[in-house]
Design a protein around this motif. Structure first.
Motif, PDB file in Angstrom:
ATOM      1  N   LYS A  23       0.825  -1.213   0.000  1.00  0.00           N
ATOM      2  CA  LYS A  23       0.000   0.000   0.000  1.00  0.00           C
ATOM      3  C   LYS A  23       0.863   1.269   0.000  1.00  0.00           C
ATOM      4  O   LYS A  23       0.433   2.299  -0.492  1.00  0.00           O
ATOM      5  CB  LYS A  23      -0.909  -0.027   1.229  1.00  0.00           C
ATOM      6  N   TYR A  24       2.083   1.188   0.528  1.00  0.00           N
ATOM      7  CA  TYR A  24       2.911   2.382   0.707  1.00  0.00           C
ATOM      8  C   TYR A  24       4.086   2.481  -0.276  1.00  0.00           C
ATOM      9  O   TYR A  24       5.038   3.209  -0.040  1.00  0.00           O
ATOM     10  CB  TYR A  24       3.419   2.441   2.149  1.00  0.00           C
ATOM     11  N   PHE A  97      -3.056   6.522  -2.048  1.00  0.00           N
ATOM     12  CA  PHE A  97      -3.449   6.629  -0.647  1.00  0.00           C
ATOM     13  C   PHE A  97      -3.178   8.051  -0.177  1.00  0.00           C
ATOM     14  O   PHE A  97      -2.533   8.840  -0.855  1.00  0.00           O
ATOM     15  CB  PHE A  97      -2.724   5.601   0.235  1.00  0.00           C
ATOM     16  N   GLU A  98      -3.707   8.355   0.991  1.00  0.00           N
ATOM     17  CA  GLU A  98      -3.436   9.646   1.603  1.00  0.00           C
ATOM     18  C   GLU A  98      -3.002   9.416   3.037  1.00  0.00           C
ATOM     19  O   GLU A  98      -3.272   8.363   3.621  1.00  0.00           O
ATOM     20  CB  GLU A  98      -4.648  10.566   1.538  1.00  0.00           C
TER      21      GLU A  98
END
Length: 117
Positions: A23-24, A97-98
């Motif tokens: 995700k990162y 993503f935030e």
């Protein structure tokens, strides 16, 4: 869970950022591309200006840089005074993503300290 970790590669001693979850990955790319002390110092200062509300993202970044690419084609970075946005060009492999802008500032400060160490 930490989004990224800083490591020293054993064979050559290179200092790198690794993502702790797929995700990162855009965050990892973003930080990896900003790997010299003068650039990191400038970026932290610019992010803090946006966070304070003194200037907007567009006033600080796009007047100088246009868009903020991440790893040429992986995506783009934007922020407002509250959040950092990592916008993917390939969401199946590198999801968007935030995160809170202050968290990104803190990570950039940690990255800078790690590189100086």
């Amino acid at each position: 869970m930490k989004k990224v970790e800083f490591k020293i590669l054993p064979k050559y001693g290179d200092r790198v950022v690794t993502a702790n979850h797929d995700k990162y990955v855009l965050l990892m790319y973003y930080m990896s591309e900003r790997n010299d002390i003068p650039t990191i110092t400038r970026i932290i200062s610019e992010l803090e200006i946006v966070k304070s509300g003194e200037k907007t993202f567009e006033e600080v970044f796009t007047d100088i840089y246009g868009t903020i690419p991440i790893s040429w084609i992986a995506g783009e970075f934007e922020c407002d005074k509250d959040n950092a946005y990592f916008i993917s060009n390939n969401p199946d492999n590198e999801p968007s993503f935030e995160m809170p802008l202050q968290e990104l500032i803190n990570l950039m400060q940690e990255w800078k300290a790690f590189l100086e160490g």
